[in-house]
Scaffold this active site. Structure first.
Site, PDB file in Angstrom:
ATOM      1  N   GLY A  99      25.611  40.635  32.687  1.00  0.00           N
ATOM      2  CA  GLY A  99      24.575  40.282  33.651  1.00  0.00           C
ATOM      3  C   GLY A  99      23.211  40.094  33.030  1.00  0.00           C
ATOM      4  N   ILE A 142      17.476  42.764  36.573  1.00  0.00           N
ATOM      5  CA  ILE A 142      17.494  43.972  35.742  1.00  0.00           C
ATOM      6  C   ILE A 142      17.952  43.631  34.327  1.00  0.00           C
ATOM      7  CG2 ILE A 142      18.580  46.236  35.396  1.00  0.00           C
ATOM      8  CD1 ILE A 142      18.737  46.504  38.452  1.00  0.00           C
ATOM      9  N   ARG A 167      27.840  33.886  33.309  1.00  0.00           N
ATOM     10  CA  ARG A 167      29.011  33.276  33.937  1.00  0.00           C
ATOM     11  C   ARG A 167      29.191  31.823  33.515  1.00  0.00           C
ATOM     12  NH1 ARG A 167      29.454  34.037  40.216  1.00  0.00           N
ATOM     13  NH2 ARG A 167      27.218  33.621  40.127  1.00  0.00           N
ATOM     14  N   ASP A 193      33.482  36.487  33.499  1.00  0.00           N
ATOM     15  CA  ASP A 193      33.521  36.432  34.958  1.00  0.00           C
ATOM     16  C   ASP A 193      34.091  37.766  35.442  1.00  0.00           C
ATOM     17  OD1 ASP A 193      34.375  35.992  37.679  1.00  0.00           O
ATOM     18  OD2 ASP A 193      34.269  33.842  37.313  1.00  0.00           O
ATOM     19  N   LEU A 194      33.400  38.395  36.388  1.00  0.00           N
ATOM     20  CA  LEU A 194      33.858  39.688  36.891  1.00  0.00           C
ATOM     21  C   LEU A 194      35.257  39.625  37.474  1.00  0.00           C
ATOM     22  CD1 LEU A 194      30.597  40.861  38.751  1.00  0.00           C
ATOM     23  CD2 LEU A 194      31.439  41.674  36.536  1.00  0.00           C
ATOM     24  N   ALA A 217      26.089  43.708  35.440  1.00  0.00           N
ATOM     25  CA  ALA A 217      26.549  42.650  36.340  1.00  0.00           C
ATOM     26  C   ALA A 217      27.297  43.206  37.541  1.00  0.00           C
ATOM     27  CB  ALA A 217      27.461  41.690  35.577  1.00  0.00           C
ATOM     28  N   TYR A 269      27.779  45.699  50.828  1.00  0.00           N
ATOM     29  CA  TYR A 269      27.153  45.960  49.533  1.00  0.00           C
ATOM     30  C   TYR A 269      27.238  47.445  49.178  1.00  0.00           C
ATOM     31  CZ  TYR A 269      23.584  46.786  46.019  1.00  0.00           C
ATOM     32  OH  TYR A 269      22.920  47.199  44.885  1.00  0.00           O
ATOM     33  N   LYS A 273      29.205  49.100  45.852  1.00  0.00           N
ATOM     34  CA  LYS A 273      28.606  49.935  44.802  1.00  0.00           C
ATOM     35  C   LYS A 273      29.287  51.309  44.747  1.00  0.00           C
ATOM     36  CE  LYS A 273      25.845  48.654  42.496  1.00  0.00           C
ATOM     37  NZ  LYS A 273      25.929  47.773  41.301  1.00  0.00           N
TER      38      LYS A 273
END
Length: 338
Positions: free
Chosen positions: A9, A14, A34, A62-63, A83, A154, A158
């Site tokens: 990321g 960040i 990405r 890519d995640l 990321a 979201y 997390k």
């Protein structure tokens, strides 16, 4: 010998700040993006911030895909996994956000384990601790109840990603114990590197300065400057006492959007409004607006944070709220378009 950090990321809000500090400290940074199309933007942004990028290289990751992770981690000394998908709005399907967050975290950890990396630093969020709280003081021992009412996608993403990381590390054989440090930032503001104002935090300040937010929701939570978040990531890589810790990265006192608006007004901006939106309006909007629905978790929240362990461990004093917001406002204003 120069140490190498796989930083996922790297092109994000960040990630760019973490890359800046790592490069300034002499690390070789292997930044994940990405798409190769982002490479020039990242390098140009860091150049504009007077950062030498000669030790910066890029890898495409890519995640949601397995390709490239093992090769990216191989030869690295640390992994800093920043990321993760983020948007305030609830997606049409929770899997759109939760799957990349959890699976991306596990891909980073599996690759780090194969590469025999000693320590991984993971960016989580304070919402994985306080997402189901409305009042009180959050500590590193708290976990969000993802089944609580109004918990957003979201917040679930997390919380589940961080739990998956701890489960992965705790299930390792004792002979191959990879260390994990998790950074849990509050709401992140502070000046961005570069001119990208599309993120949630910068977009909010942008809209506020333009006078496009006549009312703000009634809520208050711990906040933190992005420069502090980056600093704590870098310190956590090598600090002897950080292993196995959940690091609260925020001020202790809760602040709301009205507080943000007031600081900006005090700085001379005419656009911000400190008027509160009635909770009923937000709840009604949530029936048809996914962004409003994503805000329901935070509506009426007034939570403090016990950051004493973070301050003691790293001899850290947070950048003040007023400075953070004033610096953010100035940076956003400088990059605004009509």
């Amino acid at each position: 010998m120069t140490k190498t950090v796989l930083l996922t990321g790297v092109s994000g809000y960040i990630g760019l700040h973490v890359a800046k500090l790592l490069l300034e400290d002499g690390y070789h940074v292997r930044g994940s993006i990405r798409s190769k199309s982002k490479e020039k933007h990242v390098r140009d942004t860091l150049h504009a911030a007077s950062v030498d990028t000669s030790k910066l290289t890029f890898v495409e990751l890519d995640l949601s895909k397995d390709e490239g992770w093992d090769e990216a981690a191989n030869g690295s000394d640390f992994v800093v996994h920043v990321a993760s998908p983020f948007t305030v709005a609830n997606p049409k399907s929770e899997a759109e956000m939760i799957n990349p967050a959890v699976e991306g975290t596990l891909r980073a950890l599996h690759a780090a384990e194969k590469a025999k990396i000693k320590r991984v630093v993971l960016t989580s969020s304070l919402v994985s601790m306080m997402g189901s709280m409305k009042s009180g003081t959050v500590t590193p021992s708290h976990w969000t109840d993802i089944n609580a009412k109004d918990v957003s996608t979201y917040i679930k993403s997390k919380t589940l990603a961080e739990k998956a990381a701890w489960d992965f590390v705790n299930s390792q054989a004792s002979t191959n114990q990879m260390e994990l440090v998790v950074i849990n930032p509050g709401a992140v503001y502070g000046p961005p590197l570069g001119d990208n104002l599309t993120g949630a935090s910068m977009g909010f300040i942008d809209q506020m300065l333009k006078g496009k937010l006549p009312m703000v929701p009634r809520l208050a939570m711990p906040m933190v400057d992005v420069r502090d978040v980056a600093k704590l990531h870098v310190l956590a890589m090598t600090h002897d006492g950080a292993s196995g810790q959940r690091i609260i990265a925020s001020d202790s006192k809760p602040h709301g959007f009205a507080d943000v608006a007031q600081v900006l007004k005090d700085e001379g901006y005419e656009g911000p409004s400190t008027r509160f939106a009635p909770n009923l309006i937000i709840r009604l909007s949530a029936l048809f607006d996914r962004e409003a629905k994503g805000m329901l978790s935070f509506l009426g929240m007034n939570v403090s944070a016990d950051n004493s362990r973070t301050q003691q461990l790293f001899d850290w004093t947070p950048i003040s709220f007023n400075k953070m917001i004033a610096d953010t406002g100035a940076a956003v204003k400088a990059h605004q378009t009509s």
